[in-house]
Design a protein around this motif. Sequence first.
Motif, PDB file in Angstrom:
ATOM      1  N   TRP A  67       8.985   1.890  -1.793  1.00 24.40           N
ATOM      2  CA  TRP A  67       8.038   2.591  -2.662  1.00 24.40           C
ATOM      3  C   TRP A  67       8.661   3.795  -3.362  1.00 24.40           C
ATOM      4  CZ3 TRP A  67       7.494   7.498  -0.642  1.00 24.40           C
ATOM      5  CH2 TRP A  67       7.768   7.663   0.719  1.00 24.40           C
ATOM      6  N   PRO A  74       3.068   1.379  -4.821  1.00 29.44           N
ATOM      7  CA  PRO A  74       1.798   2.091  -5.048  1.00 29.44           C
ATOM      8  C   PRO A  74       1.864   3.164  -6.124  1.00 29.44           C
ATOM      9  CG  PRO A  74       2.847   2.857  -3.033  1.00 29.44           C
ATOM     10  CD  PRO A  74       3.633   1.675  -3.490  1.00 29.44           C
ATOM     11  N   PRO A 113      -1.318  -1.511  -2.273  1.00 30.49           N
ATOM     12  CA  PRO A 113       0.116  -1.827  -2.272  1.00 30.49           C
ATOM     13  C   PRO A 113       0.564  -2.798  -3.344  1.00 30.49           C
ATOM     14  CG  PRO A 113      -0.995  -3.034  -0.539  1.00 30.49           C
ATOM     15  CD  PRO A 113      -2.042  -2.198  -1.216  1.00 30.49           C
ATOM     16  N   GLN A 114      -0.285  -3.765  -3.723  1.00 33.98           N
ATOM     17  CA  GLN A 114       0.162  -4.809  -4.631  1.00 33.98           C
ATOM     18  C   GLN A 114      -0.781  -4.918  -5.817  1.00 33.98           C
ATOM     19  OE1 GLN A 114       2.941  -6.373  -4.310  1.00 33.98           O
ATOM     20  NE2 GLN A 114       3.485  -5.740  -2.233  1.00 33.98           N
ATOM     21  N   MET A 168       4.046   2.208   3.584  1.00 35.67           N
ATOM     22  CA  MET A 168       3.511   1.783   2.296  1.00 35.67           C
ATOM     23  C   MET A 168       4.329   0.620   1.781  1.00 35.67           C
ATOM     24  SD  MET A 168       2.446   5.332   0.369  1.00 35.67           S
ATOM     25  CE  MET A 168       3.936   6.238   0.743  1.00 35.67           C
ATOM     26  N   GLY A 169       3.617  -0.448   1.464  1.00 41.01           N
ATOM     27  CA  GLY A 169       4.296  -1.616   0.926  1.00 41.01           C
ATOM     28  C   GLY A 169       4.122  -1.690  -0.577  1.00 41.01           C
ATOM     29  N   GLY A 170       4.854  -2.583  -1.199  1.00 43.84           N
ATOM     30  CA  GLY A 170       4.727  -2.774  -2.632  1.00 43.84           C
ATOM     31  C   GLY A 170       5.165  -1.568  -3.425  1.00 43.84           C
ATOM     32  N   ASP A 223      -5.934   4.479   2.164  1.00 50.82           N
ATOM     33  CA  ASP A 223      -4.647   3.820   1.943  1.00 50.82           C
ATOM     34  C   ASP A 223      -4.440   3.645   0.446  1.00 50.82           C
ATOM     35  OD1 ASP A 223      -3.632   3.395   4.559  1.00 50.82           O
ATOM     36  OD2 ASP A 223      -5.156   1.855   4.857  1.00 50.82           O
ATOM     37  N   CYS A 253      -8.921   0.589  -0.538  1.00 50.20           N
ATOM     38  CA  CYS A 253      -7.761   1.421  -0.836  1.00 50.20           C
ATOM     39  C   CYS A 253      -7.986   2.184  -2.126  1.00 50.20           C
ATOM     40  CB  CYS A 253      -6.494   0.568  -0.927  1.00 50.20           C
ATOM     41  SG  CYS A 253      -6.571  -0.717  -2.211  1.00 50.20           S
TER      42      CYS A 253
END
Length: 674
Positions: free
Chosen positions: A487, A463, A427-428, A459-461, A424, A437
């Motif tokens: 993203w 990346p 994300p943050q 996908m959050g944030g 992964d 990750c």
Amino acid sequence: LAVGWGSRMDAAWASSPGGCELVQSIMDCTGRWLSSIPGNLRGDTEELFLDDNTIQVLGNASLLLYPQLWHLSLTRNRLELIEPGAFLSSQGLEVLSLTDNLLFTNYSLTAAALSALPALRMLDLTGNQLREDMVSVLVSNISSLESLSLARNIIMRLDSSTFTNLTELLELNLEKNYIFEIDNAFEGLQRLQRLNLAYNYLPCLVGFDLTQLRVLNLSNNVIEWFLTMEIDDLFELEVLDLSHNRLLFFPVLPRQSKLHSLLLQDNRMSFYQRLPNGTSLANVTMQFLIIDGNSTNITTVRLWDELCHSNLSSLRLLDMSQNEVWGLPDDFLAQMPSLTHLKLNQNCLEAFHLSEEDPLAMLTELDLSHNQLVELGVKVGTGDILPRLQLFNLSSNRLQALPPGIFTHTRKITTLDLSYNRVDLCPQPGEAQSLSCVDIRGVETLSHLSLAGCGLQGMGGRPFQGTSLMHLDLSDNRQLLSRDLGWLQDLVLTLQVLSLRNTSLSSTTDFSALSSLVRLDLSGNCLAAFPAWLGALRLRSLDLRDTCLPALPRDLPHQAPLGRSLRELYLSQNPYNCCTLGWWDALQQAQGLHVPDRQEVTCRHGPRALSPGALPQPVLQSCQWQTANMELLYLVLALPTCLTLLVAFVVVFLMLKEKLLKMVKNRCGVSSPY
């Protein structure tokens, strides 16, 4: 054959007697069905090409009229004999190609003809069904030769009598024969620099001592051992190709050499200094029985020590892909400070460790793909790790994360392939230390990233923050688009190539914000309709294969800006309707638009799959009837509706007639009789 052809492109061809073509002093009579050399060509001809004809005999008088000839090619004829006096008037001949003929039939007479060429430098005898005894007769008296090709013959064994008197030979090609034994065959070739023995049946090479050789190609044999003579002389060897053999151990190389390319791809090689169960074989020796005539020698070798004895300081390319390597010996890479390309893909590696003490400061490409890696160990200190690395391939392993901070020390990386690992993206900010990750944020040099088949579930944030990605592959991630597309914001200005193959993409998912895209792959998704947002992009290439589309918009070539920029469109593997191909006709008329898979595009008509560019007449007629029937159906459906409305109007009018007349009378004030 390339010699002398460079000037051909600088002048126009002219016709000459015999149907040949002439440019300056070069005569080309290729493919003219000639059974003999024409006698009416220009006397100042210097290069004569007679390839692909039917010449069987080169007679004593064949070349009398061409005393200035220095290049003669008779490739792919039926040549069986060159008479002994054929070259007496061509003493300046330097290049002679006799490839793919039948010289085995009268080789002794042909040998006498060849011996009369004092200036011959290049001789090609490829594909003449020659045995080793024939070869020794043919070339024994051509001491001026610098290049000799004997490829695709039936040579089985070489010994000291095969190449006698070839003291000037620089290059020797013996590939694609049946050679299984070599006995001091090259000792007299003191100037030999390039030797090609590929595609033979050599089982081993023991006592290699050709110190003057620069390039040695032993690929595609059945070699299990390669052992260099234990001498301290400097070997000029620069390239050694042992790929596609059956090597069991790393080759024992010269102690002193100029080796810069070592190709060991596709063998059975492994290292046994330490086995997977922890057992050490570092002190185990191997014994080789060497039989030379009546003498027998037993050589005992500690293979692991031999690795250290070989000087590999000049090695730049090491390809050990497709072997059975599960781990590298201690300090193995420490011997290669100049290494720039290291290929260890398709092995059995479970771990690979890097540290700033490793001397891989020059490495630009590292390929560890298709292994069983679960751990990539990095000892991070104050120095850089792999400071010059540009391409890092880790695809198809079992990685779940990379060491934190690895890319902050790899300052020049441009391409990273993590596809088909279970990773992964972090994300943050600040979560890289706590989550399993991969953190690529802030890697400004990174331009190509592959995350195909990583099982990404949205996908959050941000990346991709701080990167300059131009190529991004997100294929085969079925849950990738399950969250919002926030993203995307860090890719808007730089991303040019995006692959979303097999990501459960819907027609309504909007990527129009990626205004810099020039290549987009949407294949493998089931789209209900042609995505409208595509029309806003300036794509040059679009892949719509296997997307369930029944048709495309007829105005696609005219949609702005997409229609004006699109140059490549993939369309196969879709269920197009053969009776609604107006869009296909529009594409054929679009200028500058290419459909590379045009031959694979089909449409459906009932159970049949047909080419839209060549529909049979019955199918066209059927489609016309279907169109006419639909129009009739619409008419039949519309007529009752219209009649019903008319009847209803009449009924309502009759029911309200008296009230309407009274209303009119009251408003107009005029009496009317009833």
